[in-house]
Design a protein around this motif. Structure first.
Motif, PDB file in Angstrom:
ATOM      1  N   LYS A   6      -5.901  23.285 -33.758  1.00 61.30           N
ATOM      2  CA  LYS A   6      -4.556  22.808 -34.110  1.00 61.30           C
ATOM      3  C   LYS A   6      -4.640  21.854 -35.301  1.00 61.30           C
ATOM      4  CE  LYS A   6      -2.725  24.806 -30.454  1.00 61.30           C
ATOM      5  NZ  LYS A   6      -1.990  26.087 -30.604  1.00 61.30           N
ATOM      6  N   ARG A   7      -3.637  21.928 -36.174  1.00 60.98           N
ATOM      7  CA  ARG A   7      -3.537  21.035 -37.327  1.00 60.98           C
ATOM      8  C   ARG A   7      -2.381  20.069 -37.088  1.00 60.98           C
ATOM      9  NH1 ARG A   7      -2.382  22.825 -42.380  1.00 60.98           N
ATOM     10  NH2 ARG A   7      -4.035  21.583 -43.343  1.00 60.98           N
ATOM     11  N   ALA A   8      -2.658  18.775 -37.229  1.00 58.03           N
ATOM     12  CA  ALA A   8      -1.660  17.749 -36.914  1.00 58.03           C
ATOM     13  C   ALA A   8      -1.448  16.829 -38.108  1.00 58.03           C
ATOM     14  CB  ALA A   8      -2.102  16.931 -35.705  1.00 58.03           C
ATOM     15  N   LEU A   9      -0.211  16.744 -38.568  1.00 54.48           N
ATOM     16  CA  LEU A   9       0.174  15.792 -39.602  1.00 54.48           C
ATOM     17  C   LEU A   9       0.848  14.610 -38.924  1.00 54.48           C
ATOM     18  CD1 LEU A   9       0.786  14.805 -42.519  1.00 54.48           C
ATOM     19  CD2 LEU A   9       2.859  16.225 -42.443  1.00 54.48           C
ATOM     20  N   ILE A  10       0.299  13.417 -39.161  1.00 48.22           N
ATOM     21  CA  ILE A  10       0.858  12.204 -38.576  1.00 48.22           C
ATOM     22  C   ILE A  10       1.259  11.284 -39.715  1.00 48.22           C
ATOM     23  CG2 ILE A  10       0.463  10.246 -37.041  1.00 48.22           C
ATOM     24  CD1 ILE A  10      -2.064  12.929 -36.785  1.00 48.22           C
ATOM     25  N   ALA A  24      -6.478   9.763 -31.250  1.00 50.80           N
ATOM     26  CA  ALA A  24      -6.395  10.458 -29.967  1.00 50.80           C
ATOM     27  C   ALA A  24      -6.399  11.973 -30.155  1.00 50.80           C
ATOM     28  CB  ALA A  24      -5.135  10.023 -29.221  1.00 50.80           C
ATOM     29  N   MET A  25      -5.694  12.453 -31.172  1.00 53.36           N
ATOM     30  CA  MET A  25      -5.646  13.894 -31.406  1.00 53.36           C
ATOM     31  C   MET A  25      -6.962  14.416 -31.965  1.00 53.36           C
ATOM     32  SD  MET A  25      -1.730  14.642 -32.586  1.00 53.36           S
ATOM     33  CE  MET A  25      -0.420  14.382 -31.375  1.00 53.36           C
ATOM     34  N   ILE A  33      -4.286  15.149 -40.345  1.00 52.67           N
ATOM     35  CA  ILE A  33      -3.911  14.908 -41.735  1.00 52.67           C
ATOM     36  C   ILE A  33      -3.187  13.575 -41.763  1.00 52.67           C
ATOM     37  CG2 ILE A  33      -2.600  15.756 -43.711  1.00 52.67           C
ATOM     38  CD1 ILE A  33      -2.809  18.578 -42.124  1.00 52.67           C
ATOM     39  N   LEU A  34      -3.731  12.654 -42.536  1.00 51.37           N
ATOM     40  CA  LEU A  34      -3.206  11.292 -42.575  1.00 51.37           C
ATOM     41  C   LEU A  34      -2.164  11.134 -43.674  1.00 51.37           C
ATOM     42  CD1 LEU A  34      -6.595   9.346 -42.341  1.00 51.37           C
ATOM     43  CD2 LEU A  34      -5.014   9.830 -40.463  1.00 51.37           C
ATOM     44  N   ASN A  35      -1.238  10.234 -43.437  1.00 45.13           N
ATOM     45  CA  ASN A  35      -0.262   9.845 -44.449  1.00 45.13           C
ATOM     46  C   ASN A  35      -0.038   8.346 -44.316  1.00 45.13           C
ATOM     47  OD1 ASN A  35       2.953   9.116 -44.278  1.00 45.13           O
ATOM     48  ND2 ASN A  35       2.355   9.986 -46.243  1.00 45.13           N
ATOM     49  N   GLY A  36      -0.011   7.655 -45.447  1.00 49.97           N
ATOM     50  CA  GLY A  36       0.294   6.232 -45.390  1.00 49.97           C
ATOM     51  C   GLY A  36      -0.335   5.487 -46.541  1.00 49.97           C
ATOM     52  N   PHE A  37       0.018   4.216 -46.625  1.00 46.43           N
ATOM     53  CA  PHE A  37      -0.491   3.355 -47.674  1.00 46.43           C
ATOM     54  C   PHE A  37      -1.605   2.473 -47.117  1.00 46.43           C
ATOM     55  CE2 PHE A  37       4.205   3.562 -48.939  1.00 46.43           C
ATOM     56  CZ  PHE A  37       4.002   4.679 -49.739  1.00 46.43           C
ATOM     57  N   ASP A  77       0.599  22.697 -36.800  1.00 43.40           N
ATOM     58  CA  ASP A  77       0.973  22.961 -35.411  1.00 43.40           C
ATOM     59  C   ASP A  77       1.680  21.773 -34.776  1.00 43.40           C
ATOM     60  OD1 ASP A  77      -0.665  25.586 -35.005  1.00 43.40           O
ATOM     61  OD2 ASP A  77      -2.102  24.173 -35.856  1.00 43.40           O
ATOM     62  N   ILE A  78       1.304  20.580 -35.234  1.00 43.74           N
ATOM     63  CA  ILE A  78       1.817  19.345 -34.649  1.00 43.74           C
ATOM     64  C   ILE A  78       2.322  18.447 -35.769  1.00 43.74           C
ATOM     65  CG2 ILE A  78       1.238  17.280 -33.301  1.00 43.74           C
ATOM     66  CD1 ILE A  78      -1.152  19.007 -32.162  1.00 43.74           C
ATOM     67  N   LEU A  79       3.525  17.966 -35.619  1.00 40.66           N
ATOM     68  CA  LEU A  79       4.105  17.020 -36.572  1.00 40.66           C
ATOM     69  C   LEU A  79       4.474  15.753 -35.814  1.00 40.66           C
ATOM     70  CD1 LEU A  79       5.368  16.155 -39.301  1.00 40.66           C
ATOM     71  CD2 LEU A  79       7.477  17.311 -38.561  1.00 40.66           C
ATOM     72  N   VAL A  80       3.911  14.639 -36.247  1.00 39.07           N
ATOM     73  CA  VAL A  80       4.258  13.354 -35.662  1.00 39.07           C
ATOM     74  C   VAL A  80       4.943  12.525 -36.744  1.00 39.07           C
ATOM     75  CG1 VAL A  80       3.453  11.281 -34.488  1.00 39.07           C
ATOM     76  CG2 VAL A  80       2.265  13.465 -34.123  1.00 39.07           C
ATOM     77  N   ASN A  81       6.230  12.308 -36.579  1.00 41.74           N
ATOM     78  CA  ASN A  81       7.003  11.478 -37.506  1.00 41.74           C
ATOM     79  C   ASN A  81       6.945  10.044 -37.007  1.00 41.74           C
ATOM     80  OD1 ASN A  81       8.109  13.443 -39.432  1.00 41.74           O
ATOM     81  ND2 ASN A  81       9.161  14.288 -37.642  1.00 41.74           N
TER      82      ASN A  81
END
Length: 252
Positions: A6-10, A24-25, A33-37, A77-81
């Motif tokens: 599974k591919r997870a964007l958080i 955890a994932m 897949i990370l996003n942020g400053f 597969d997984i999107l965490v907003n």
């Protein structure tokens, strides 16, 4: 492992709650897949820790930038907003630019990532959308008009997409923490001290934890564990729910 393949964007995952969810994932086998400053060296260390995770320093308030990020990320597969921000001020003094920024990041960004992720999830016939809301998606606190509005909005948005996507094997749920000891919470203490004319200890004990019956801050790892549960096959009928993890705050 549970999330192998599974591919997870958080979003907002270089610190705090988002990072705990990413960890955890990843522990369950997901490609995260990370996003942020943040500090470049610290982010590079996180990427290494998480198996060479991709990182996008995308400004989620910029629609074109979000579209570019989602195109580069590809099907997930997984999107965490999870990305969010806060500002504390009486409504008559609330800066208009802060209102617009909070609504754009806390609410509109989730709309844009979701609308772009949904087609790929539909094609696969499986997906998990998890939105970090807040106890403030259920109850309000004074001096937080934009945050309260955005979190009530994310709860309603989650219900809508849960209904729209249910027949495609996709679930959408909120996680609504109480006060979690993260940079977001720590950084709002000075503003709350000013708005309420309180000391730091008074803000922590008489404002932040006053309604959490446990009198404890929620730990980020607890939220990560709940997010993983929502991705399990056993949670396939958990849909459109708003999960409180707030020490009993909203039980009143």
């Amino acid at each position: 492992m549970l999330l192998s393949g599974k591919r997870a964007l958080i979003t907002g995952s270089t610190s705090g709650i988002g990072l705990a969810i990413a960890r955890a994932m990843y522990a369950e086998g997901a490609e995260v897949i990370l996003n942020g400053f943040g500090n470049a060296d610290e982010i590079a260390a996180l990427q290494e820790e998480l198996g060479g995770a991709a990182h996008f320093g995308t400004d989620l308030t910029d629609v074109a930038a979000v579209e570019a990020m989602m195109a580069e990320v590809g099907p997930i597969d997984i999107l965490v907003n999870n990305a969010g921000m806060q500002h504390v001020s009486p409504v008559e003094d609330f800066p208009v630019d802060k209102w617009n920024l909070i609504i754009a990041l806390n609410l509109s960004a989730a709309f844009h990532t979701t609308r772009l992720a949904a087609p790929g999830m539909k094609e696969k016939g499986w997906g998990r959308i998890i939105n970090t809301a807040s106890a403030h998606s259920k109850v309000a606190s004074p001096f937080k008009s934009a945050y309260n509005a955005s979190k009530h909005g994310i709860a309603g948005f989650t219900k809508t997409i849960a209904l729209e996507l249910a027949e495609f094997g996709i679930t959408a749920n909120c996680i609504s923490p109480g006060y979690v000891w993260t940079p977001l919470v720590e950084n709002q203490i000075p503003d709350t001290m000013k708005a309420r004319d309180m000391t730091r200890d008074e803000v922590i004990n008489d404002v932040l934890l006053v309604k959490q019956a446990t009198k404890k801050f929620v730990q980020p790892a607890e939220i990560g564990a709940l997010a993983v549960f929502l991705c399990r096959d056993e949670a396939q009928n958990v849909n459109g729910a708003n999960w409180s993890i707030d020490g009993g705050w909203t039980a009143e």
